[in-house]
Design an enzyme around this catalytic site. Sequence first.
Site, short mmCIF file in Angstrom:
data_model
loop_
_atom_site.label_atom_id
_atom_site.label_comp_id
_atom_site.label_asym_id
_atom_site.label_seq_id
_atom_site.Cartn_x
_atom_site.Cartn_y
_atom_site.Cartn_z
N PHE A 104 11.99 -36.39 55.27
CA PHE A 104 13.38 -36.49 54.81
C PHE A 104 14.06 -35.18 55.19
CE2 PHE A 104 10.62 -35.39 51.21
CZ PHE A 104 11.08 -34.13 50.88
N TYR A 155 10.05 -32.78 68.36
CA TYR A 155 10.15 -31.46 67.70
C TYR A 155 8.77 -30.93 67.27
CZ TYR A 155 10.76 -34.13 63.23
OH TYR A 155 10.64 -34.97 62.17
C1 HXC Z 1 14.02 -32.84 48.31
C2 HXC Z 1 12.42 -34.40 47.75
C3 HXC Z 1 13.18 -35.42 48.38
C4 HXC Z 1 14.43 -35.06 48.99
C5 HXC Z 1 11.38 -36.30 47.58
N1 HXC Z 1 11.32 -35.01 47.27
N2 HXC Z 1 12.48 -36.58 48.26
N3 HXC Z 1 12.83 -33.13 47.72
N4 HXC Z 1 14.80 -33.76 48.93
N5 HXC Z 1 15.18 -35.94 49.61
C6 HXC Z 1 10.29 -34.32 46.51
C7 HXC Z 1 10.07 -34.89 45.13
O1 HXC Z 1 11.01 -34.39 44.21
C8 HXC Z 1 8.65 -34.41 44.85
O2 HXC Z 1 8.60 -33.04 44.54
C9 HXC Z 1 7.97 -34.54 46.21
O3 HXC Z 1 9.02 -34.50 47.17
C10 HXC Z 1 7.21 -35.84 46.35
O4 HXC Z 1 8.10 -36.92 46.11
P1 HXC Z 1 7.58 -38.37 45.69
O5 HXC Z 1 8.76 -39.26 45.67
O6 HXC Z 1 6.73 -38.28 44.49
O7 HXC Z 1 6.60 -38.67 46.94
P2 HXC Z 1 6.03 -40.03 47.48
O8 HXC Z 1 6.27 -41.16 46.52
O9 HXC Z 1 4.66 -39.74 47.92
O10 HXC Z 1 6.98 -40.34 48.75
C11 HXC Z 1 6.89 -39.58 49.91
C12 HXC Z 1 8.25 -39.34 50.59
C13 HXC Z 1 9.04 -40.67 50.77
C14 HXC Z 1 7.96 -38.64 51.90
C15 HXC Z 1 9.06 -38.42 49.67
O11 HXC Z 1 10.25 -40.40 51.46
C16 HXC Z 1 8.26 -41.71 51.51
O12 HXC Z 1 7.53 -42.49 50.89
N6 HXC Z 1 8.35 -41.74 52.86
C17 HXC Z 1 7.58 -42.68 53.68
C18 HXC Z 1 8.33 -43.23 54.85
C19 HXC Z 1 9.10 -42.21 55.68
O13 HXC Z 1 9.32 -41.09 55.26
N7 HXC Z 1 9.54 -42.66 56.88
C20 HXC Z 1 10.28 -41.86 57.76
C21 HXC Z 1 9.45 -41.36 58.86
S1 HXC Z 1 10.57 -40.85 60.06
P3 HXC Z 1 8.50 -32.50 42.99
O14 HXC Z 1 8.41 -31.03 43.14
O15 HXC Z 1 9.77 -32.96 42.32
O16 HXC Z 1 7.29 -33.13 42.41
C22 HXC Z 1 9.97 -39.65 61.03
C23 HXC Z 1 10.79 -39.55 62.30
C24 HXC Z 1 11.12 -38.21 62.78
O17 HXC Z 1 9.01 -39.04 60.75
C25 HXC Z 1 11.92 -38.15 64.07
C26 HXC Z 1 13.21 -38.89 64.16
C27 HXC Z 1 13.96 -38.71 65.46
#
Ligand code: HXC
Length: 291
Positions: A104, A155
């Site tokens: 993110f 990147y």
């Molecule tokens: C700041 C954040 C946040 C945000 C979560 N956190 N989102 N901090 N800004 N937007 C923090 C939370 O507060 C927590 O910290 C910690 O991160 C973990 O969050 P959880 O929600 O408990 O984690 P989890 O349920 O394991 O989910 C993981 C995730 C989520 C990464 C946060 O987005 C996810 O499930 N993603 C999976 C799919 C994904 O990301 N797809 C995109 C890939 S794209 P604290 O300290 O509060 O506990 C990619 C492409 C790149 O990689 C290139 C493009 C051109």
Amino acid sequence: MYQKPMLKEGSLKDQVIVVTGGGSGLGKAMTTYFLELGAHVVITSRNMEKLEKTKLELEGKTGGTVLAVQCDVRNYTEVEAVLQATLDKFGKVDGLLNNAAGNFISPTERLSANAFDTVIDIVLKGSKNCTLAFGKHWINIKQPKSTILNIVTTYAWTGSAYVVPSATAKAGVLAMTRSLAVEWAKYGIRSNAIAPGPFPTEGAWDRLLPGNLRDKFDMKKKVPVGRVGEHQELANLAAYLMSDFSAYINGEVITIDGGEWLKGAGEFNMLEDVPKEMWDMLEAMIRSKKK
Ligand code: HXC
Ligand code: NAP
């Protein structure tokens, strides 16, 4: 044209391939094409409901066999269970596609230690867990050939502001790809990576271009070929790298981004904005400086 499948029918016939994050986005697109080419595919992610839905959809669409297994790649025991479930169902495994990721956008100083860890754990530790479990298995049973394919990003080598945990983790995955390409080649294990540019998916776009950022930063404008990627284009490349056609490719990272990262890198690439009719005047100015 960009949606045309590339390989001949049966190119992955009877291959067994595990795709992490195979229930959605690019993982689902690559899984679909592997099935169309005759492979059996194991899809894994945290969300079993999503996996079951994808399994039904893709089996119906391709006539192939899909095994859906719930697994958080951060947990080594769960990864080992995926390997076992694969062997129980198909008796072997030929390929591992490390596709699952978490990401993110955020200014780095806003991140908690746990937020940074979360992305590193999914991307780097997750790819490591799968690579280690499957690699150990292939080495133990002396399997003559197998393939690891890692999805990174461009990147991974340039780095990128605002996605620092992801850039850090993908750089690690790229280093692992190249290191094991050498170390494990003697066991018949090939390691390669794909670095995609922008390929719209819900998972990525919702987290990287939320709200009106999508309109403000039109990804097409960053790409010299003037468009984003089609999922089939990536699936074509992934299938090729999984297949025996690429048997002599090992330790490579193949970029598929329409020239995007180089556009950001070249010193004088901004001259793209100079209108054609201005070049006569510019040339005259330059020539007039000749002694
Ligand atoms: C700041 C954040 C946040 C945000 C979560 N956190 N989102 N901090 N800004 N937007 C923090 C939370 O507060 C927590 O910290 C910690 O991160 C973990 O969050 P959880 O929600 O408990 O984690 P989890 O349920 O394991 O989910 C993981 C995730 C989520 C990464 C946060 O987005 C996810 O499930 N993603 C999976 C799919 C994904 O990301 N797809 C995109 C890939 S794209 P604290 O300290 O509060 O506990 C990619 C492409 C790149 O990689 C290139 C493009 C051109
Ligand atoms: P996506 O749809 O969000 O895919 C990510 C997948 O990873 C999901 O299926 C998700 O499933 C799974 N996942 C996340 N955390 C997991 C965990 N802890 N354990 C197991 N599975 C987990 O995004 P995408 O765009 O298709 O991305 C796929 C790959 O392409 C990623 O490696 C990404 O970095 C790379 N990539 C994408 C782009 C792009 O433009 N889309 C560009 C460059 C690179 P669950 O949520 O069900 O667990």
